[in-house]
Write an enzyme that holds these catalytic residues in place. Sequence first.
Site, PDB file in Angstrom:
ATOM      1  N   CYS A   1       0.841  -1.207   0.000  1.00 46.87           N
ATOM      2  CA  CYS A   1       0.000   0.000   0.000  1.00 46.87           C
ATOM      3  C   CYS A   1       0.875   1.256   0.000  1.00 46.87           C
ATOM      4  O   CYS A   1       1.584   1.507  -0.960  1.00 46.87           O
ATOM      5  CB  CYS A   1      -0.983  -0.034   1.172  1.00 46.87           C
ATOM      6  SG  CYS A   1      -2.404   1.071   0.919  1.00 46.87           S
TER       7      CYS A   1
ATOM      8  N   HIS B   1      -3.588  -5.318   0.983  1.00 45.86           N
ATOM      9  CA  HIS B   1      -3.401  -5.766   2.360  1.00 45.86           C
ATOM     10  C   HIS B   1      -3.952  -7.192   2.487  1.00 45.86           C
ATOM     11  O   HIS B   1      -4.849  -7.597   1.754  1.00 45.86           O
ATOM     12  CB  HIS B   1      -4.178  -4.868   3.333  1.00 45.86           C
ATOM     13  CG  HIS B   1      -3.665  -3.477   3.429  1.00 45.86           C
ATOM     14  ND1 HIS B   1      -2.449  -3.168   3.984  1.00 45.86           N
ATOM     15  CD2 HIS B   1      -4.230  -2.291   3.057  1.00 45.86           C
ATOM     16  CE1 HIS B   1      -2.275  -1.858   3.940  1.00 45.86           C
ATOM     17  NE2 HIS B   1      -3.329  -1.307   3.375  1.00 45.86           N
TER      18      HIS B   1
END
Length: 516
Positions: free
Chosen positions: A355, A439
């Site tokens: 991310c 994630h």
Amino acid sequence: MSGGGLLIAGTTSDAGKSVVTAGICRWLVRQGVKVAPFKAQNMSLNSFVTREGAEIGRAQAMQAQAARVEPTALMNPVLLKPGSDRSSQVVLMGKPVGEMSARGFFGGSGGSSPGERLHGGRQEALLGTVLECLAELRGTYDAVICEGAGSPAEINLRRTDIVNMGIARNARLPVLVVGDIDRGGVFASFFGTVALLSREDQELVAGFLVNKFRGDVSLLEPGLDMLHGLTGRPSYGVLPFQHGLGIDEEDGLRVSMRGAVRESTVTAPVGEDVLRVAVCAIPLMSNFTDVDALAAEPGVVVRFVDRAEELADADLVVVPGTRGTVKALEWLRERGLADAIARRAAEGRPVLGICGGFQLLGEHIEDEVESRAGHVDGLGLLPVRVRFAREKTLTRPVGEALGEPVEGYEIHHGVAQVTGGKPFLDGCRVGEVWGTHWHGSLESDGFRRAFLREVAAAAGRRFVPAADTSFAALREEQLDRLGDLIEEHADTDALWRLIESGAPTGLPFIPPGAPA
């Protein structure tokens, strides 16, 4: 008919509210009770995406797993994601609605940001939304176990409170106060918590639950009896201290480091070598729970680092998510970590960016949203250009990588344009530098093992992933241990009476009460 309810409050932050809530949910569902968790307002950088695309705190997602139900935005209607010491992004019913100062949110004079204008600068304006969510859950489930925040005796915030006694009063919820005896002073904390509440609030505080006790309970019992005599309120149990009972809580790295997989002693490796993973502890680090799945593997040693020299013996460096990509990039450069990561890449030593960590590994960033820094050069290790969009991406992607199925979730404002490299999930790979917005991908067992084999080969380690490690099964074992803790050490008959019937009548008032 409305289902039963209970609010788990705490004498302090990190008293154990999250784990007690999860434990009660798991105990109840094993008794055949249809139960749901609820936290009106959460402050956390560890969040999760529900199937309907709503962002909620990871603690509530884990509590939903404990209750064996699908998490929804109803379970955490207000989420605050800190961006600095003074401001947070406000996520309402799973969607971001703007940045807000602490003064504006908790009852100051308001402000000029979209979030402050939207809510009139008042936390209390959200009380109606919070109560509607709780009512909907109570209309669907037999019981709703609510988690408070911080302490209910934060007298400076009581007027606008929507997560502790504010919601307990409006929804007529009985309150159980949890205290961490491992810190010391638990009797004073219990007594002082009640004595700082108004008469009306005190009427709902049914009793106490001691958490993290070490030693012979018989030595504690005289104190509990005296506390009962002083307050008119009993103790509902004494939970023993046990390692590895943390879940994905919201209070930061220190809390997460006590989680089950990272707290446990590293299991002996299957192969000849261990694998060392260094996670850069960047500012505003978010969803660092991603590495729990790595630490669950036998022979994998995970540690968090903040100095360049700590990367020297690492077989894999992970740059995790962050709420401040540009700030994290500056921090890496100031500490020499950026140069150390670049040297690793040049030497063909593995680096994984997730991310925000993926974004800063790219060529450049255009950010007029998060930091408002405009054009910023990235580390240039991946052929990626990132532009921050005002709308947040909240998805649950499914795909394949390294020949294995992978699931994950995405939470980001940055939109990545990948211009080269080999495809890797939604990102790319160049040499031994990997980047993705996903994630949770390492929780996919087959993919995690394939990835670790690649890392071990690149690092020259004779490490072999275990063939039978199931991260989901480990999580279930952890949640069952929480349920066992409640079932074996709490007065479950008394707990059920509270949930079903509410606080006992006639509880005495303990002076002085809340100040006028």
